[in-house]
Design a protein around this motif. Sequence first.
Motif, short mmCIF file in Angstrom:
data_model
loop_
_atom_site.label_atom_id
_atom_site.label_comp_id
_atom_site.label_asym_id
_atom_site.label_seq_id
_atom_site.Cartn_x
_atom_site.Cartn_y
_atom_site.Cartn_z
N GLN A 9 -12.79 119.68 148.72
CA GLN A 9 -12.68 118.23 148.63
C GLN A 9 -11.90 117.81 147.38
O GLN A 9 -11.00 116.98 147.44
CB GLN A 9 -14.07 117.62 148.56
N GLU B 167 -8.22 118.61 147.59
CA GLU B 167 -7.54 117.69 148.51
C GLU B 167 -7.34 116.34 147.84
O GLU B 167 -6.25 115.79 147.84
CB GLU B 167 -8.41 117.56 149.77
N GLN B 168 -8.43 115.83 147.23
CA GLN B 168 -8.39 114.47 146.69
C GLN B 168 -7.67 114.37 145.36
O GLN B 168 -6.94 113.42 145.11
CB GLN B 168 -9.81 113.92 146.54
N LEU C 218 -3.71 117.53 146.04
CA LEU C 218 -2.72 117.42 147.11
C LEU C 218 -2.40 115.97 147.47
O LEU C 218 -1.23 115.59 147.55
CB LEU C 218 -3.20 118.19 148.34
N ALA C 219 -3.45 115.16 147.65
CA ALA C 219 -3.22 113.78 148.09
C ALA C 219 -2.36 113.01 147.09
O ALA C 219 -1.38 112.38 147.50
CB ALA C 219 -4.56 113.08 148.33
N PRO C 220 -2.68 113.05 145.78
CA PRO C 220 -1.83 112.33 144.82
C PRO C 220 -0.40 112.85 144.79
O PRO C 220 0.54 112.08 144.66
CB PRO C 220 -2.51 112.58 143.46
N VAL D 11 1.33 114.23 147.22
CA VAL D 11 2.05 113.77 148.39
C VAL D 11 2.35 112.27 148.27
O VAL D 11 3.45 111.80 148.60
CB VAL D 11 1.26 114.08 149.68
N ALA D 12 1.34 111.54 147.75
CA ALA D 12 1.51 110.08 147.62
C ALA D 12 2.64 109.75 146.65
O ALA D 12 3.38 108.79 146.85
CB ALA D 12 0.19 109.46 147.16
N GLN E 63 3.47 118.18 155.29
CA GLN E 63 2.16 118.73 155.68
C GLN E 63 1.51 119.34 154.45
O GLN E 63 2.21 119.70 153.51
CB GLN E 63 2.34 119.86 156.72
N THR E 64 0.20 119.42 154.47
CA THR E 64 -0.46 120.12 153.36
C THR E 64 -1.30 121.29 153.90
O THR E 64 -1.81 121.23 155.02
CB THR E 64 -1.40 119.19 152.56
#
Lengths: 520, 144
Positions: free
Chosen positions: B64, B67-68, B71-73, B75-76, B86-87
């Motif tokens: 979690q 991801e949070q 990876l999420a930041p 990609v953002a 894709q991740t």
Amino acid sequence: MTRNDIRKTTLPAVATSVVAALMMARSAGASTLDETINTVFANSTGWFVSLIFSNFPGTSFPWIVAWLVVAATVFTIYFGFIQFRAFPHSIALVRGDYSDPNDAGEVSHFQALATALSGTVGLGNIAGVAVAVSVGGPGATFWMILAGLLGMASKFTECTLGVKYRNEYADGTVSGGPMYYMTKGFAERGLKGGKILAVLFAIFCILGSLGGGNMFQSNQAHAQLANVFGDYPGWITGLVFAGVVFAVIIGGLKSIARVTEKVVPFMGILYCGTALVIILMNYDMIGTAFGQIFRGAFTWDGAVGGAIGALIQGFRRAAFSNEAGVGSAAIAHSAVRTKEPITEGFVSLLEPFIDTVVICTMTALVIIITGQLVTDPNTGMFILNEAGTQVKTLDGSSGVALTSAAFSSAFGWFRYVLAIAVIMFAFSTMISWSYYGLKAWTFLFGEGQTKEIIFKVIFCIFTWIGAAASLGPVIDFSDAAIFAMAVVNIIALYLLMPVVKREMNSYLSRLKSGEIRKFA
Amino acid sequence: MTEKIVVGYDGSDSAKRALGFAAERAKAINATLVVAHVLEWSPYSFLTPTEVEERHKRRTEELQRAEQALLAPAVAALDTGGLTVQTVLKYGHIAETLCKIATDNDAAQLVIGRQGHSNMASRLFGSVAGTLAQVAPCPVTIVP
């Protein structure tokens, strides 16, 4: 009685008695405290110890050892020699051939096995084996190996059940062990008495974890240190050990645990490696050694009690060392995440093999091959020591000192390695048993941070007491408690073994049909 | 099927540069960008009984968090501009797992950053970048 009742009544009782013991410790002097505790314990628990360790009439064969060996034999036959049939598959499971790569990051079969092994490999493999071969003669090795091979089936049974009937909680943690298969497994099969067995098991497990899994370990670690550095007060060792255990189990200090868990396997490998080198150095003696082992196993060779003595010693040592049937391994293995409970059973059957058939045998072979046991040059029979209690050894030593002498005869420096190994093994055994005790504790009193910390603090206090005092009766009692776990556990195993058979047949047929396959 | 470019990302400065570089390349050849993060894990490490018990919980938390927080930041923050991203999040030996991800995705290219300094540990055991350069199944670009 429901679980809530038990919680209400016993928790204050235990707390009161611990406080009382501490008050006594403060008011009385150290030596008189030893005596007081010894007397109180000997008087109140002596009957229990003699009951558990009593011999069959007219023999020196403890019935508890027969109980374990008979159970192991029954499981071996009932599951059709599963320990030999499934051995290659067990190795494949540990290597990860059947593990889904997408599950990486979960506990692997290898890790579960290593964790459980670190709880059983210890003094039994080093000191216990020396006792067995010095009392029972080399023939004891044969019976020890046989008992180790049979014990694999007991471990298989209990660990499968441990995983099958564990509790899984919403946060992803799990609790398992004999307490849970006794309650849930019995209920599922419509059997009565599961709760009573589970409560008894949990009580014995707590006592065993404080004694044999804790006090005895810190006591022996101190003896080993005193042996190397000269005599000094045990409470110093006790304080250091208690502090380190405290840091690991309460402080959550990962670094110490991590170091231990790395050093212990290294020590195990170093120990076996050195043993192998010594055996190969004396390759001309290998034939003689095996000759002595087989002759001693079936004939009178001059050791105490002849072939029967060898059998008793060998069986005892195997049972005491690998804990097959005791139920402790079922607690250790139950935390593993697997879709098939039986796979954990397959993996766990390697434990008695590694512990007894490999490590214990190495110790025995080194002692025999380096000629520590004195024989009569004319007859080839063993000579007993003056007291007639064991075979005469070169320097008159027994226990850890005999193993140490055997290894040092080839490599003088090994005595220091052995001392470190004994201490590391003792420490890892304590960490494992603190977990087993905790699981039994939370089963009785419920899960919760305060309750768990109470147990952990009690555990650390006993670590300190164990090294500080020579509490013979207390340690006898806690050893008896560990074997009382086996009495209760094996009753449950007999009643639940059809469940394991069903799981086993289903799994093996799916393995054969190719439904369960290796991951490329 | 469009080509794929796999980029190893661990949140470090060089990994950020590698990600930027890989994104540019992906746009240029109209490829899909696969942002991969590997959590170091060996099935042969040793655990205490308590760690064994908590492993599943910890693993869920670790996934979690990665991801949070990672990876999420990343990609953002990326100027995607029509780029498909894709991740992938995996446990394992870092170099081996990146190779496996490249193979599984049939990657045209693998992009990774490298640590600017060469410390004793990487001299002894080899760095991820060095290992990948030798064993990767596709061309590797190492971004300084």
